[in-house]
Motif scaffolding. Structure first.
Motif, mmCIF file in Angstrom:
data_model
loop_
_atom_site.group_PDB
_atom_site.id
_atom_site.type_symbol
_atom_site.label_atom_id
_atom_site.label_comp_id
_atom_site.label_asym_id
_atom_site.label_seq_id
_atom_site.Cartn_x
_atom_site.Cartn_y
_atom_site.Cartn_z
ATOM 1 N N SER A 56 -8.198 -21.449 10.574
ATOM 2 C CA SER A 56 -7.063 -20.873 11.312
ATOM 3 C C SER A 56 -5.918 -20.526 10.361
ATOM 4 O O SER A 56 -5.778 -21.126 9.289
ATOM 5 C CB SER A 56 -6.584 -21.863 12.362
ATOM 6 N N ARG A 57 -5.117 -19.556 10.774
ATOM 7 C CA ARG A 57 -3.949 -19.156 9.977
ATOM 8 C C ARG A 57 -2.678 -19.189 10.815
ATOM 9 O O ARG A 57 -1.779 -18.371 10.645
ATOM 10 C CB ARG A 57 -4.176 -17.758 9.378
ATOM 11 N N GLY A 58 -2.630 -20.129 11.742
ATOM 12 C CA GLY A 58 -1.435 -20.300 12.556
ATOM 13 C C GLY A 58 -0.485 -21.301 11.917
ATOM 14 O O GLY A 58 -0.447 -21.448 10.695
ATOM 15 N N LEU A 59 0.270 -21.988 12.736
ATOM 16 C CA LEU A 59 1.290 -22.911 12.239
ATOM 17 C C LEU A 59 0.728 -23.926 11.254
ATOM 18 O O LEU A 59 1.280 -24.127 10.162
ATOM 19 C CB LEU A 59 1.921 -23.646 13.431
#
Lengths: 214, 214
Positions: A56-59
């Motif tokens: 993932s590349r979120g928070l």
């Protein structure tokens, strides 16, 4: 530029426990199964131990991506290097981190039982028997202007907090209760006299606690 | 390692507007006063234009701290370089960014009116009249393995989104309404067919919108 001492991506349970009881060679975190505390980090694209693409590349990825950013040295407690207590009985055992440790900088291991430095790939472990202020001074010099990461475990972080040497802390509080083990805090409010605190809930279920000096 | 194309720290109003109308030399953002959109970033310790010590080290600081991290080139629209339209009339005017631009990498300025490259400190501005795919290829080569930042403004980001070349976007939505101007989106949901989205509210009042490719 000031050189900060930073706790980064340190994981505790909702009841403030960062490692379990009964640490062994097979169970570095004792009864606190790391996958329950670290799952959020392992799911990110920038997790330093990641071997496959994706993630993932979120928070959460902003925190794992920041792990090595402007860091020139790490300080860790002996228990983060290995499970042994007392004098080293086996100098051939080179720690938990394998032949390619994820640090890529000098690492200062605090222990009352010093031994010769160990270099594995681009990480060198130095064994030091000094007070926190002296170790920090040495790590700062080794970091050549960059920040120093304080890698844990809990009792090492507590020592540096007690000496008022920590500048920022990122602690990820996982949605699990451990009940017993080595405790970082009873409540994060204990640090509010000296630190600002922002609590940022993540979609992964952890609550990122971000502290910085007042 | 893949080389990502990343929109970072891009600011829009709650109604999706990233720049106002009537851009001039004195008002790079037209009627959209930048301080209303950028205040969150300027308050952080890692704001690249910061000249004094201090600043916050909470959530917002992770975004400004990431600005230059693993970035090897930037692509920007002509309007982010200067307010002129049509042929350049004054080659002595070297853009809005002063003698120490905050980019510290090659920058590719998209314009139908090319002119010789300009080097200011460790930033070189190249002027290119090509389609997004060709410009990205050139920027990737210049970035030498690192990621490429897509710096804006709105119409440049739209062009690269339309060509499906953007890998991640961090858009900070500020708690102001502008009503008119250049619009990035009607709603961030427009991107949900191609991107994951996490929305992270910050204590500063902005909502960080984090998109990454599905």
């Amino acid at each position: 530029m000031e050189q900060l001492l930073r706790v980064m991506n340190f994981n505790v349970s909702r009841d403030g426990i960062g490692a379990g009881e009964h640490q062994t060679l097979e169970s570095p975190f004792g009864h606190a199964h790391p996958e329950r505390l670290f799952a959020w980090a392992g799911a990110t694209a920038s997790w330093p131990m990641r071997t496959d693409p994706g993630g993932s590349r979120g928070l959460d990825d902003y925190f794992t991506r920041d792990f090595a950013h402007n860091i020139g040295a790490e300080i860790m407690g002996r228990n983060k290097f290995g499970p042994q207590r007392g004098p080293w009985l086996d100098h051939d055992w080179l720690g938990w981190w394998g032949e390619e440790p994820p640090f890529h900088t000098p690492v200062f291991v605090m222990t009352h039982h010093i031994r010769p430095a160990i270099t594995l790939s681009d990480t060198t472990f130095h064994f030091v028997d000094d007070d926190p202020g002296t170790v920090l001074e040495r790590a700062r010099k080794a970091a050549q202007g960059k920040d120093v990461r304080l890698g844990g475990g809990v009792s090492t972080i507590r020592q540096f907090l007690d000496a008022d040497l920590v500048d920022t802390l990122h602690v990820a509080v996982a949605p699990v209760e451990l009940g017993s083990g080595i405790r970082l805090w009873k409540t994060p409010d204990e640090l509010l006299d000296r630190f600002h605190l922002e609590i940022v809930p993540s979609a992964s279920g952890v609550a990122h606690h971000l502290f910085w000096r007042k």
